[in-house]
Design an enzyme around this catalytic site. Structure first.
Site, PDB file in Angstrom:
ATOM      1  N   HIS A  17       0.705  -1.311  -0.336  1.00  0.00           N
ATOM      2  CA  HIS A  17       0.313   0.031  -0.071  1.00  0.00           C
ATOM      3  C   HIS A  17       0.394   0.985  -0.352  1.00  0.00           C
ATOM      4  O   HIS A  17       1.017   2.279  -0.582  1.00  0.00           O
ATOM      5  CB  HIS A  17      -0.683   0.036   1.187  1.00  0.00           C
ATOM      6  CG  HIS A  17      -2.061  -1.549   1.404  1.00  0.00           C
ATOM      7  ND1 HIS A  17      -3.627  -0.510   0.552  1.00  0.00           N
ATOM      8  CD2 HIS A  17      -1.419  -2.473   1.456  1.00  0.00           C
ATOM      9  CE1 HIS A  17      -3.503  -1.621   1.337  1.00  0.00           C
ATOM     10  NE2 HIS A  17      -3.134  -2.954   1.149  1.00  0.00           N
ATOM     11  N   ASP A 121      -5.748   5.876   1.919  1.00  0.00           N
ATOM     12  CA  ASP A 121      -5.886   4.837   0.940  1.00  0.00           C
ATOM     13  C   ASP A 121      -7.005   4.042   1.508  1.00  0.00           C
ATOM     14  O   ASP A 121      -8.217   4.523   2.264  1.00  0.00           O
ATOM     15  CB  ASP A 121      -4.532   3.169   1.958  1.00  0.00           C
ATOM     16  CG  ASP A 121      -4.658   2.145   1.363  1.00  0.00           C
ATOM     17  OD1 ASP A 121      -5.600   1.580   1.945  1.00  0.00           O
ATOM     18  OD2 ASP A 121      -3.550   2.245   0.847  1.00  0.00           O
TER      19      ASP A 121
END
Length: 482
Positions: A17, A121
């Site tokens: 990520h 995110d």
């Protein structure tokens, strides 16, 4: 003089990520540095990954003209063993630190920047609470494919509107779902592993419901030429605007090449497209019986290879993240290393982008993580699919059945079973067949991968589909500053 719009990025502190989020921040900042600046709030990972922590610390000490990094305090302690629950509580614990950091940025009277919004995110959607308190819009960045994101959105809608418990589908491996996300029906055996766990499924449904209702836009690491059908499935008023901004890949650098120079030097001596690369990501590992089957397949194929062999895990799949055991090779068949000494290398951590970019690499046996998939496509390397966890089974399904960009070893493998006795073991014959297919010189798959590789590079160029998508995104950000 009008102030620059400043975006605050909040990435999840995990390799898969964090890296693409940093690359996206660079991409946006360079795309329109006259009107935009970026601040990235760095959270220390709760995973105790020392290598990742060192990387985060190095970012925090970086002086960059277009991106500012701020390392948040970390006083998080948890006795949780479920990593998904841990991540949720960890992100919650960081909200006061995020609010304090952004409030300081807003209160800086000497700054020539104006905070324009958050880019979070999708696993950090609870940070929308902070943005809302500060009167800021939130954009969500997905490091997953458009297909898998669309799939979960549609599952969320079916769950909410028809009260369907999709976790029950794991009990019927023959079940199929017809969803707008894909042209072909989706077998239950390739649904994301969040659907094998009620707690995980509930968490993700909450994330996606909130994104649908509150996000100003969704940024996806893909490009229209790769996932045109999946991107099109977001059309209509039921979704926030979708911005395909990829392919965002971790390109090979001189530093990375130097991280294991012996591997690169060995590749330099091999013929073009003659080497198969086997690598299964930061978390991928196999039980001993499976490792032996892979070794037999490699040896029987007679094909040159590089194999990144991960530390063995305990039966429940637990292990220290980000580490490789010194004794990983002790599970290999007796004499394997001696018999294959001239044809390949077994290594620990792999400089993946540097290896995939090498002309000697002809195929990639991969877990089908989305970052790895995009890297492989970027460098024109066809994939043999062996998904392990997360949404990787969906990615493998899309690559093989929807897009024709990969060959199948397995689509429905899951790394962690209820017990070791229940763990699927893929035979040497199946693995060898997949390796042979992915290494075929003039296959349709190889030709399609080469074409999509060229399309991906064009997408990021001036006038390309993702370049244009970034233009739309930045205009929206500028025009809707608080």
């Amino acid at each position: 003089m009008e102030k620059k719009a400043q975006l605050v990025f909040i990435p999840l502190p995990f390799w898969s990520h964090l890296i693409p989020t940093i690359e996206l921040a660079k991409l946006i900042a360079k795309h329109d540095h006259q009107r935009l600046s970026i601040t990235v709030l760095l959270m220390k990972s709760p995973s105790m990954d020392s290598k990742l922590d060192s990387y985060v610390q190095s970012l925090a000490s970086t002086s960059d003209a277009i991106i500012t990094f701020i390392l948040l305090p970390c006083n998080y302690l948890s006795a949780e063993t479920n990593h998904r629950t841990t991540m949720t509580t960890f992100v919650e614990s960081q909200k006061p630190h995020v609010k304090n950091a952004v409030a300081k940025l807003i209160g800086d009277s000497e700054s020539d920047h104006q905070i324009a919004g958050f880019v979070v995110d999708f696993m950090c959607t609870s940070m929308m609470d902070v943005a809302k308190e500060l009167g800021l819009p939130t954009y969500v960045f997905s490091t997953a494919s458009a297909g898998s994101v669309s799939l979960v959105f549609h599952l969320q809608a079916l769950h909410d509107e028809h009260n369907i418990d999709f976790t029950e589908f794991k009990n019927d491996p023959r079940a199929e779902l017809v969803l707008p996300s894909f042209v072909n029906p989706v077998p239950s055996c390739v649904l994301p592993d969040i659907m094998r766990n009620k707690t995980a499924f509930s968490l993700h449904i909450d994330y996606f419901r909130r994104i649908r209702e509150e996000a100003k836009g969704i940024l996806v690491n893909t490009f229209i030429e790769l996932e045109s059908h999946a991107v099109g499935s977001f059309s209509g008023s039921k979704f926030p605007p979708i911005y395909p901004v990829g392919p965002i890949v971790n390109l090979a650098t001189n530093d990375e090449n130097g991280s294991d120079s012996t591997v690169i030097k060995w590749l330099d001596d091999q013929p073009p497209t003659s080497v198969v690369f086997l690598c299964f990501g930061n978390l991928g590992s196999f039980i001993e019986n499976q490792v032996k089957e892979i070794a037999r397949a490699i040896e029987n194929s007679g094909i040159r290879f590089i194999w990144s062999l991960r530390q063995r895990r305990s039966n429940d799949g637990s292990a220290a993240l980000g580490s490789y055991a010194d004794d990983s090779t002790d599970v290999l068949p007796e004499g394997f290393l001696n018999r294959t000494a001239g044809m390949g290398k077994v290594i620990g951590w792999a400089p993946q982008a540097a290896i995939l970019s090498h002309l000697a690499i002809g195929g990639f046996v991969s877990h089908c993580g989305w970052n790895s998939t995009l890297e492989s496509l970027w460098y024109g390397v066809p994939i043999a699919t062996w998904p392990l966890y997360g949404e990787q089974q969906v990615n493998a399904f899309a690559l093989v059945r929807e897009l024709g960009l990969a060959v199948e070893i397995k689509l429905d493998y899951y790394m962690v079973a209820e017990s070791e006795n229940d763990q699927m073991v893929v035979s040497a014959q199946e693995i060898e067949a997949g390796i042979s297919r992915v290494m075929e010189k003039d296959s349709d798959t190889r030709m399609k991968v080469k074409e999509i590789s060229e399309n991906g590079k064009k997408a990021l160029m001036d006038g390309g589909s993702s370049y244009t998508s970034l233009d739309r995104l930045i205009d929206d950000i500028i025009n809707n500053k608080p």
